[in-house]
Design a protein around this motif. Structure first.
Motif, PDB file in Angstrom:
ATOM      1  N   LEU A   1       0.833  -1.203   0.000  1.00  0.00           N
ATOM      2  CA  LEU A   1       0.000   0.000   0.000  1.00  0.00           C
ATOM      3  C   LEU A   1       0.868   1.253   0.000  1.00  0.00           C
ATOM      4  O   LEU A   1       0.583   2.214  -0.727  1.00  0.00           O
ATOM      5  CB  LEU A   1      -0.927  -0.005   1.217  1.00  0.00           C
ATOM      6  CG  LEU A   1      -1.848   1.206   1.386  1.00  0.00           C
ATOM      7  CD1 LEU A   1      -2.807   1.305   0.204  1.00  0.00           C
ATOM      8  CD2 LEU A   1      -2.606   1.108   2.682  1.00  0.00           C
ATOM      9  N   GLY A   2       1.919   1.246   0.790  1.00  0.00           N
ATOM     10  CA  GLY A   2       2.821   2.392   0.810  1.00  0.00           C
ATOM     11  C   GLY A   2       3.502   2.600  -0.528  1.00  0.00           C
ATOM     12  O   GLY A   2       3.614   3.726  -1.018  1.00  0.00           O
TER      13      GLY A   2
ATOM     14  N   PRO B   1      -2.494  16.122  -1.369  1.00  0.00           N
ATOM     15  CA  PRO B   1      -1.351  16.814  -1.969  1.00  0.00           C
ATOM     16  C   PRO B   1      -0.172  15.837  -2.114  1.00  0.00           C
ATOM     17  O   PRO B   1      -0.046  14.887  -1.339  1.00  0.00           O
ATOM     18  CB  PRO B   1      -1.008  17.914  -0.967  1.00  0.00           C
ATOM     19  CG  PRO B   1      -2.176  18.013  -0.063  1.00  0.00           C
ATOM     20  CD  PRO B   1      -2.902  16.716  -0.106  1.00  0.00           C
ATOM     21  N   PRO B   2       0.694  16.038  -3.098  1.00  0.00           N
ATOM     22  CA  PRO B   2       1.804  15.095  -3.331  1.00  0.00           C
ATOM     23  C   PRO B   2       2.711  14.896  -2.119  1.00  0.00           C
ATOM     24  O   PRO B   2       3.146  13.781  -1.848  1.00  0.00           O
ATOM     25  CB  PRO B   2       2.570  15.731  -4.489  1.00  0.00           C
ATOM     26  CG  PRO B   2       1.610  16.649  -5.146  1.00  0.00           C
ATOM     27  CD  PRO B   2       0.644  17.087  -4.092  1.00  0.00           C
TER      28      PRO B   2
ATOM     29  N   ILE C   1       4.560  11.260   2.247  1.00  0.00           N
ATOM     30  CA  ILE C   1       4.802  11.018   3.676  1.00  0.00           C
ATOM     31  C   ILE C   1       4.008   9.810   4.154  1.00  0.00           C
ATOM     32  O   ILE C   1       4.547   8.917   4.817  1.00  0.00           O
ATOM     33  CB  ILE C   1       4.461  12.276   4.509  1.00  0.00           C
ATOM     34  CG1 ILE C   1       5.486  13.378   4.233  1.00  0.00           C
ATOM     35  CG2 ILE C   1       4.420  11.943   5.993  1.00  0.00           C
ATOM     36  CD1 ILE C   1       5.127  14.715   4.841  1.00  0.00           C
ATOM     37  N   VAL C   2       2.729   9.758   3.802  1.00  0.00           N
ATOM     38  CA  VAL C   2       1.885   8.635   4.228  1.00  0.00           C
ATOM     39  C   VAL C   2       2.381   7.342   3.597  1.00  0.00           C
ATOM     40  O   VAL C   2       2.463   6.292   4.263  1.00  0.00           O
ATOM     41  CB  VAL C   2       0.403   8.908   3.885  1.00  0.00           C
ATOM     42  CG1 VAL C   2      -0.451   7.674   4.119  1.00  0.00           C
ATOM     43  CG2 VAL C   2      -0.116  10.069   4.701  1.00  0.00           C
TER      44      VAL C   2
ATOM     45  N   VAL D   1       5.289   2.089   4.242  1.00  0.00           N
ATOM     46  CA  VAL D   1       6.403   1.204   3.911  1.00  0.00           C
ATOM     47  C   VAL D   1       7.250   0.954   5.147  1.00  0.00           C
ATOM     48  O   VAL D   1       7.608  -0.193   5.453  1.00  0.00           O
ATOM     49  CB  VAL D   1       7.251   1.798   2.762  1.00  0.00           C
ATOM     50  CG1 VAL D   1       8.548   1.031   2.589  1.00  0.00           C
ATOM     51  CG2 VAL D   1       6.457   1.804   1.465  1.00  0.00           C
ATOM     52  N   LEU D   2       7.575   1.995   5.874  1.00  0.00           N
ATOM     53  CA  LEU D   2       8.390   1.859   7.079  1.00  0.00           C
ATOM     54  C   LEU D   2       7.698   0.974   8.114  1.00  0.00           C
ATOM     55  O   LEU D   2       8.312   0.064   8.688  1.00  0.00           O
ATOM     56  CB  LEU D   2       8.693   3.232   7.673  1.00  0.00           C
ATOM     57  CG  LEU D   2       9.561   3.264   8.919  1.00  0.00           C
ATOM     58  CD1 LEU D   2      10.956   2.742   8.595  1.00  0.00           C
ATOM     59  CD2 LEU D   2       9.624   4.663   9.478  1.00  0.00           C
ATOM     60  N   TYR D   3       6.408   1.200   8.343  1.00  0.00           N
ATOM     61  CA  TYR D   3       5.665   0.405   9.315  1.00  0.00           C
ATOM     62  C   TYR D   3       5.592  -1.060   8.884  1.00  0.00           C
ATOM     63  O   TYR D   3       5.750  -1.969   9.708  1.00  0.00           O
ATOM     64  CB  TYR D   3       4.260   0.980   9.488  1.00  0.00           C
ATOM     65  CG  TYR D   3       3.413   0.230  10.480  1.00  0.00           C
ATOM     66  CD1 TYR D   3       3.735   0.216  11.825  1.00  0.00           C
ATOM     67  CD2 TYR D   3       2.280  -0.473  10.071  1.00  0.00           C
ATOM     68  CE1 TYR D   3       2.964  -0.480  12.741  1.00  0.00           C
ATOM     69  CE2 TYR D   3       1.508  -1.165  10.973  1.00  0.00           C
ATOM     70  CZ  TYR D   3       1.849  -1.175  12.297  1.00  0.00           C
ATOM     71  OH  TYR D   3       1.092  -1.865  13.200  1.00  0.00           O
TER      72      TYR D   3
END
Length: 85
Positions: free
Chosen positions: A34-35, A49-50, A55-56, A61-63
Protein backbone atom coordinates in the motif's frame (compact mmCIF):
# COMPACT_ATOMS: atom_id res chain seq x y z
CA UNK A 1 -20.17 -34.05 25.63
CA UNK A 2 -17.01 -33.24 23.68
CA UNK A 3 -15.41 -36.13 21.87
CA UNK A 4 -12.02 -34.47 21.31
CA UNK A 5 -9.00 -35.45 23.31
CA UNK A 6 -6.24 -33.22 24.65
CA UNK A 7 -3.91 -33.93 21.72
CA UNK A 8 -6.49 -32.66 19.24
CA UNK A 9 -6.94 -29.44 21.21
CA UNK A 10 -3.17 -28.89 21.44
CA UNK A 11 -2.67 -29.52 17.72
CA UNK A 12 -5.52 -27.14 16.85
CA UNK A 13 -3.95 -24.40 18.99
CA UNK A 14 -0.58 -24.97 17.34
CA UNK A 15 -2.04 -24.72 13.84
CA UNK A 16 -3.80 -21.48 14.79
CA UNK A 17 -0.49 -20.02 16.01
CA UNK A 18 1.24 -21.00 12.77
CA UNK A 19 -1.58 -19.45 10.74
CA UNK A 20 -1.32 -16.27 12.81
CA UNK A 21 2.42 -16.01 12.12
CA UNK A 22 1.86 -16.08 8.39
CA UNK A 23 -1.12 -13.74 8.61
CA UNK A 24 1.02 -11.13 10.38
CA UNK A 25 3.68 -11.49 7.67
CA UNK A 26 0.98 -11.10 5.02
CA UNK A 27 -0.28 -7.93 6.67
CA UNK A 28 3.26 -6.54 6.73
CA UNK A 29 3.47 -7.16 2.99
CA UNK A 30 0.09 -5.44 2.52
CA UNK A 31 1.37 -2.34 4.34
CA UNK A 32 4.52 -2.25 2.23
CA UNK A 33 2.46 -2.73 -0.93
CA UNK A 34 0.00 0.00 0.00
CA UNK A 35 2.82 2.39 0.81
CA UNK A 36 4.56 1.61 -2.47
CA UNK A 37 1.30 2.14 -4.34
CA UNK A 38 0.84 5.54 -2.70
CA UNK A 39 4.39 6.49 -3.66
CA UNK A 40 4.19 5.50 -7.33
CA UNK A 41 0.51 6.07 -8.17
CA UNK A 42 -0.44 9.00 -10.40
CA UNK A 43 -1.33 12.18 -8.52
CA UNK A 44 -4.87 12.39 -9.92
CA UNK A 45 -5.91 9.13 -8.21
CA UNK A 46 -5.98 10.66 -4.74
CA UNK A 47 -7.32 13.86 -3.24
CA UNK A 48 -4.11 14.33 -1.28
CA UNK A 49 -1.35 16.81 -1.97
CA UNK A 50 1.80 15.09 -3.33
CA UNK A 51 3.84 15.81 -0.21
CA UNK A 52 1.22 14.31 2.10
CA UNK A 53 0.88 11.29 -0.18
CA UNK A 54 4.65 10.69 -0.11
CA UNK A 55 4.80 11.02 3.68
CA UNK A 56 1.89 8.63 4.23
CA UNK A 57 3.27 6.18 1.66
CA UNK A 58 6.70 6.27 3.27
CA UNK A 59 5.19 5.71 6.71
CA UNK A 60 3.24 2.70 5.42
CA UNK A 61 6.40 1.20 3.91
CA UNK A 62 8.39 1.86 7.08
CA UNK A 63 5.67 0.40 9.31
CA UNK A 64 5.34 -2.67 7.11
CA UNK A 65 9.08 -3.30 7.19
CA UNK A 66 9.20 -2.89 10.97
CA UNK A 67 6.30 -5.34 11.38
CA UNK A 68 7.95 -7.84 9.06
CA UNK A 69 11.32 -7.81 10.81
CA UNK A 70 9.81 -7.91 14.31
CA UNK A 71 7.55 -10.82 13.38
CA UNK A 72 10.36 -12.68 11.66
CA UNK A 73 12.67 -12.22 14.63
CA UNK A 74 9.99 -13.19 17.15
CA UNK A 75 8.46 -16.23 15.45
CA UNK A 76 10.98 -17.63 13.01
CA UNK A 77 14.50 -16.73 14.09
CA UNK A 78 14.10 -17.96 17.70
CA UNK A 79 13.09 -21.40 16.49
CA UNK A 80 16.25 -21.77 14.39
CA UNK A 81 18.52 -20.34 17.09
CA UNK A 82 17.29 -22.84 19.67
CA UNK A 83 17.98 -25.76 17.29
CA UNK A 84 21.61 -24.72 16.87
CA UNK A 85 22.42 -24.69 20.60
Amino acid sequence: MLDTNADDRVNRGQSQRVAMRYFVLLMAAVYVGLGTFLLVAPAHMFALPPTTRRIVGGLFVLYGLIRFFRTFRQHFRNRHDSLQR
